[in-house]
Design an enzyme around this catalytic site. Structure first.
Site, PDB file in Angstrom:
ATOM      1  N   GLU A   1     -22.903 -39.222 126.831  1.00  0.00           N
ATOM      2  CA  GLU A   1     -22.813 -39.767 125.477  1.00  0.00           C
ATOM      3  C   GLU A   1     -22.512 -38.625 124.538  1.00  0.00           C
ATOM      4  OE1 GLU A   1     -25.410 -42.147 127.919  1.00  0.00           O
ATOM      5  OE2 GLU A   1     -25.977 -40.217 127.054  1.00  0.00           O
TER       6      GLU A   1
ATOM      7  N   TYR B   1     -13.504 -33.790 126.091  1.00  0.00           N
ATOM      8  CA  TYR B   1     -13.815 -34.592 127.279  1.00  0.00           C
ATOM      9  C   TYR B   1     -12.593 -35.378 127.757  1.00  0.00           C
ATOM     10  CZ  TYR B   1     -18.712 -33.388 126.686  1.00  0.00           C
ATOM     11  OH  TYR B   1     -19.890 -32.699 126.578  1.00  0.00           O
TER      12      TYR B   1
END
Length: 157
Positions: A111, A123
């Site tokens: 998260e 990411y």
């Protein structure tokens, strides 16, 4: 920076420094939850991997992941601002991915704050995909994006 960065497993005496980096770089504006004692428990937990990046013995980044049967969860990843965009974060993630692959893990989840565009871009460059959003995930106030990367673990067949 042209200094050499080495990776290795965190040592218990590094828990305080890791926790302070989490507080300053990740948990800013939130209650401090990754305290030195919590980080130390993760360093000693055989189901976790706490990896640090060092330059001349100075901690410049870290990652904490917890492993389950076929999934892993990236709890934290931080790199000092002056060390970003030099491959340090990528090397930390690569270490965890190699560990996950060796353990037969099929997916790495995480998260991040929904408004953290820099982290999301990072990411995504590492082949993570947004899988959802959790409203008011952080202390009932800030939303989080969930991201995952599917792995093709050799141990799972």
């Amino acid at each position: 920076m042209s200094e050499i960065v080495t990776l290795g497993l965190a040592q218990p005496h590094e828990a305080d420094r890791i926790a302070r980096l989490s507080r300053d770089l990740i948990e800013r504006g939130l209650r401090w939850s990754w305290t030195p004692s919590r980080v130390a428990r993760h360093i000693l937990d055989r189901h976790c991997s706490v990896v640090v990046a060092r330059s001349d013995r100075r901690l410049v980044g870290f990652a904490i992941a917890r492993f389950a049967d076929d999934t892993a969860h990236l709890n934290l990843l931080a790199v000092l601002p002056q060390w970003r965009r030099q491959g340090c974060g990528r090397r930390l993630i690569d270490w965890l991915l190699a560990t996950a692959d060796a353990a037969g893990v099929r997916r790495l989840d995480l998260e991040l704050r929904a408004d953290n565009d820099e982290a999301r871009t990072f990411y995504e460059s590492m082949d993570f995909k947004v899988t959802g959003e959790r409203q008011r995930y952080y202390e009932g106030a800030l939303s989080a994006l969930t991201m995952s990367r599917e792995l093709y673990a050799t141990g799972g067949g």
